[in-house]
Each structure stands twice: as C-alpha cells, then as structure tokens.
Design a protein around this motif. Structure first.
Motif, short mmCIF file in Angstrom:
data_model
loop_
_atom_site.label_atom_id
_atom_site.label_comp_id
_atom_site.label_asym_id
_atom_site.label_seq_id
_atom_site.Cartn_x
_atom_site.Cartn_y
_atom_site.Cartn_z
N THR A 278 10.06 1.32 31.87
CA THR A 278 10.80 2.54 31.65
C THR A 278 12.31 2.14 32.04
O THR A 278 13.28 2.79 31.30
CB THR A 278 10.31 3.76 32.53
OG1 THR A 278 8.78 3.73 32.17
CG2 THR A 278 11.09 4.82 32.21
N VAL B 56 0.21 3.75 18.92
CA VAL B 56 1.66 3.26 18.93
C VAL B 56 1.68 2.11 17.87
O VAL B 56 2.46 1.15 18.00
CB VAL B 56 2.17 2.66 20.18
CG1 VAL B 56 2.34 3.95 20.98
CG2 VAL B 56 1.29 1.48 20.90
N VAL C 190 13.54 11.72 21.78
CA VAL C 190 12.83 10.89 22.66
C VAL C 190 13.29 10.73 24.18
O VAL C 190 14.44 10.77 24.42
CB VAL C 190 12.65 9.43 21.94
CG1 VAL C 190 12.07 9.48 20.61
CG2 VAL C 190 14.07 8.73 21.81
N ASP D 11 10.34 6.99 28.36
CA ASP D 11 8.85 6.74 28.48
C ASP D 11 8.43 6.50 26.95
O ASP D 11 7.51 5.72 26.89
CB ASP D 11 8.28 7.70 29.09
CG ASP D 11 8.54 8.04 30.61
OD1 ASP D 11 8.91 6.81 31.18
OD2 ASP D 11 8.26 8.94 31.37
N ASP D 12 8.73 7.22 26.07
CA ASP D 12 8.53 7.00 24.65
C ASP D 12 8.61 5.74 24.38
O ASP D 12 7.90 4.98 23.61
CB ASP D 12 9.17 8.10 23.88
CG ASP D 12 8.54 9.41 24.21
OD1 ASP D 12 7.53 9.78 24.55
OD2 ASP D 12 9.62 10.21 24.19
N LEU E 135 8.35 8.14 14.21
CA LEU E 135 8.43 9.55 14.94
C LEU E 135 9.38 10.49 14.26
O LEU E 135 9.79 11.53 14.70
CB LEU E 135 9.32 9.07 16.60
CG LEU E 135 8.40 8.34 17.66
CD1 LEU E 135 9.14 8.27 18.78
CD2 LEU E 135 7.10 8.75 17.74
N TYR F 56 6.19 2.27 23.40
CA TYR F 56 6.23 1.66 21.98
C TYR F 56 6.22 0.02 22.09
O TYR F 56 5.92 -0.59 21.28
CB TYR F 56 6.92 2.25 20.90
CG TYR F 56 6.23 3.35 20.28
CD1 TYR F 56 5.57 3.42 18.83
CD2 TYR F 56 6.44 4.67 20.66
CE1 TYR F 56 4.88 4.31 18.37
CE2 TYR F 56 5.86 5.85 19.99
CZ TYR F 56 5.03 5.46 18.89
OH TYR F 56 4.38 6.54 18.16
#
Length: 443
Positions: free
Chosen positions: A398, A343, A385, A388-389, A380, A393
């Motif tokens: 969450t 990340v 997205v 969680d993504d 990305l 990062y």
C-alpha cells in the motif's frame, strides 16, 4: 478447410436478404438463419446455438449491442452497418416512387451529421428533421413510440426506421413509414470480414501452447512433508490432477524433477477449456485438496521455441503476482491474469514506444507497470480509487501504491478528489486518474 458456420440474426426480411447475398460465398460458408420478433431475444438465441456457430452476424447495431451486453459467446460478433447509401435508397423511394414531399421527417439510428451530409451530397433541401441516435440497447416498442409521438404532435409527416417491428407497427397506425435496409455491398463486406476473423481465429487456434507448472518453494515443501514418501505422494496427486487437465486440452504432459511439470497442447483447446484465458479448472482441486502452492505459466507461439519463451515469461509473472498464481503470455507479448482472480487484467509486457519509456522514467516505474496501470484503470472504468485498490491489482505494498498515485498527481495524470473514513486511523485518500490523458500519451 471445413466450411465456416455463420449465424445470421435479425428480422425475417433482413435475414432473407443476407442469406440471398451469402449464396455467393456458398463454397466457404454455411449460413444458419435465426429470425426474431424483437432484438431482446438475441441473448437466448446465442445461448441456445453458440456451439454450432463460428461467427455471429447481426442485421443491425441494436441486436449486436444485445449480443455484446449478454457476454454469452467468445465468437466474433459483427453487424451490417446502416450507411449513407442506405439513406439514399430510402430517399429515392420516398421522392420518386411514392412521390411524397419531404418537409418534416423523423429518423432513428443515424446521427444528425450522417443525415445532413446525405441531403447535401444529393443536393436536396434540408427538411425539418428529428433523429433518435440512441446508444446501447433499445427496443422496437420504444422507437415506435418515438416516431408516433412526433407524428401525433404534427412535428413530422414521414417516419424512417431501421427496425422491422417499428416499421410494421407504424404502418398499422397509418403513418407513412419507410424501412432502412442493409445494402448488398455492406452485406458482402461484412460476410468477408466474418470469414477473415474466423480464419484468423482458426490459424491462432493451431498455435503451440506450452504450460510450465511448478510447486513453489519446493525445498521447503519437501522439508515440511512428513517424509520423502509423503512429498512424492503429493507430487503424484498433483500429477493426477494435471493429467485430467491435459486430457481436457487434448495435450501431453511431462513430469520433471523438483516439482516441475510441462504440458504441450494447442491454443484453441486451451482457450476453450480456460474460458478465453480467464480460469484454470484445476486450480480449486490443487489449492483445496492438496493445499500446496502451485504456480503456472502458459505461453503461445507459432514455434515451440517461441511458445516456450512465452511460457517461461508467464511463469515469471505468475510468481511475481503471488503464491499459487497462473498467468498467460500470448504470441504478441500480451499478458493476461492472474487466472481465477477478481483482479484479472490484460496488458503488454513489451513496448517500443518512446513516449511510454519516457513516462516510465518520469514516474520512476517500469514500462510494464505503466501498461498494467492503464489496464487497471480501464477495467475499473476510471472510477475513483485508493491506494489499497492499486496495491491489490499490482501486487505491491500500500505504501508503494501511495507513492505511485502521488507521482501521478505530481505529473498531472491524477487528481486528489477526496477522502474516506475506514474506522480508526487516518482517512484514505481518493484519487481520480486522468485515463484519457495517460492513454493519449502512450498511443
């Protein structure tokens, strides 16, 4: 100052022309010529010779694209652009030297706009024309087929190409073919640009680099050790690992109390050892052999004070990113990291843009978070997205990521585009962030 080694890459005739023009700057540069038969050879040329080169100069756009795509060098990559003046020269050759009529003609590389403007500028009637304005990489064989098929179908009577291999093949096939050459003025301009880029890199390479390294949760580290002696042994083991790294970056190291270390070096050495600030070679030894939490911040500056400030800022960001993380802050207040991480992103930690401040207030986040978001979505490639993504990062929960994405939707900077099932529980919402809109606002 040592001469600059510039690699010139292209077909034999273009390389010869560039080398001839480069003699004008022989007091500043050494030219290393590399001749290929076709552009796909470029990655191998770079891989085999990069350690001898300060900058790479390519004869055209396509070899340059192969170089970028290969990602085999961190050196400056430049190419000689084919501009309108190159077109003027080939049109003069067709009309006044070969005395051919231009009524049906095929081009490659140039855009339709460039072609039409060139004919307009020299008051020539616009012929029926075709152009292959490719993007990315392409082979000479593909362009040869493009020109040949048009000629075979009687759609064209003349072919104009920027590719030496296509030019040769088209001539062998009996097609009236003409080659676009780089102009001497463009060559001079790009040689000057290459020199400036290398000199700027050398100047930056001499910047002071300071590392601040700490054992995280030092009091707990000592308390959990079998004894005070055991804690000191681990510190000395860490010191030994850091000495090896210090030797690699040609620096010096100080060991302080309470699990703190400082390394002094130069930017050029650190950039080389960390592979352009993406990895810390000792990270695996520290985490696996010692099994302790060690964070690091690396800062750069023209003065020791500036480098020290940036190193402290980098260490703070590393601690925010989680246990055992390392971050870098450059002299222009750009942060990179975490190092050794999937990340890894690059973002500004300082911003004087009023629109960014206004957007941060609007979304109820910090300016740094805005810059991080843009960096994440750019990395990305603006893919869809989920929360969680973003949490991964930005190193947030969450729940916080969902709230942030919801704010982006409410302010028309993102769209809810779907859901995905993940076994038990509610499906995860999928978002498309409107990156162009975000970037336009903060520029």
């Amino acid at each position: 100052m040592a001469k600059i080694n510039i690699a010139v890459v292209g077909p034999s005739d273009s390389v010869a022309l560039i080398c001839d023009v480069a003699q004008e700057k022989a007091d500043k540069i050494n030219i290393l010529p590399f001749i290929y038969q076709d552009a796909p050879e470029v990655p191998d040329i770079i891989a085999q010779n990069d350690d001898r080169v300060d900058a790479w100069l390519f004869s055209g756009k396509v070899p340059h694209m192969y170089a970028l795509k290969s990602n085999k060098t961190s050196k400056p990559l430049l190419y000689i652009p084919h501009t309108g003046s190159s077109l003027y020269r080939v049109l003069i050759q067709i009309l006044y030297i070969e005395r051919l009529e231009i009524d049906r003609i095929s081009f490659d590389t140039f855009s339709a706009k460039e072609i039409e403007e060139t004919f307009t500028d020299i008051s020539l009637d616009m012929p029926e024309y075709y152009t292959n304005e490719y993007s990315g990489t392409i082979s000479g064989e593909e362009l040869t087929k493009y020109h040949y098929d048009l000629w075979q179908d009687s759609k064209t009577s003349i072919a104009v190409t920027c590719f030496h291999s296509s030019f040769r093949k088209l001539k062998q096939l009996g097609i009236p073919a003409f080659r676009i050459w780089p102009t001497r003025s463009n060559i001079r301009s790009m040689l000057s640009t290459a020199i400036n880029k290398v000199e700027a890199a050398r100047f930056k390479g001499g910047q002071i680099a300071i590392h601040h390294i700490v054992i995280g949760g030092y009091d707990d580290f000592v308390r959990e050790a079998a004894s005070g002696y055991d804690a000191k042994r681990k510190e000395l083991q860490l010191y030994d690992i850091l000495i090896k790294y210090t030797e690699a970056v040609k620096g010096s190291i100080l060991m302080h109390d309470n699990g703190r270390y400082t390394i002094y070096s130069t930017r050029g050495s650190v950039e080389e050892v960390t592979k352009s600030f993406t990895t810390i070679p000792v990270h695996e030894d520290i985490t696996q052999k010692l099994a302790i939490n060690v964070s690091g911040g690396i800062g750069f500056g023209q003065t020791a004070h500036a480098a020290d400030q940036n190193a402290h800022a980098a260490l703070g960001l590393a601690r925010q990113a989680g246990d055992g993380k390392w971050m870098v802050v450059l002299d222009n207040k750009v942060a990179l990291g975490p190092l050794n991480s999937a990340v890894h992103i690059k973002y500004e930690i300082r911003c004087e843009n009023k629109d960014v401040r206004k957007l941060a207030e609007q979304l109820n986040v910090s300016i740094t978070t805005i810059n991080k978001l843009i960096a994440v979505f750019t990395k990305l490639e603006n893919k869809v997205v989920n929360a969680d993504d973003i949490a991964l990062y930005l190193n947030i929960t969450t729940r916080s990521a969902r709230r942030l994405l919801g704010n982006l939707v409410d302010n028309d900077f993102a769209e809810l585009v779907g859901e995905e099932g993940v076994g038990k529980g509610r499906p995860r919402k999928l978002y498309q962030v409107l990156l162009n809109k975000l970037v336009a606002l903060v520029k």
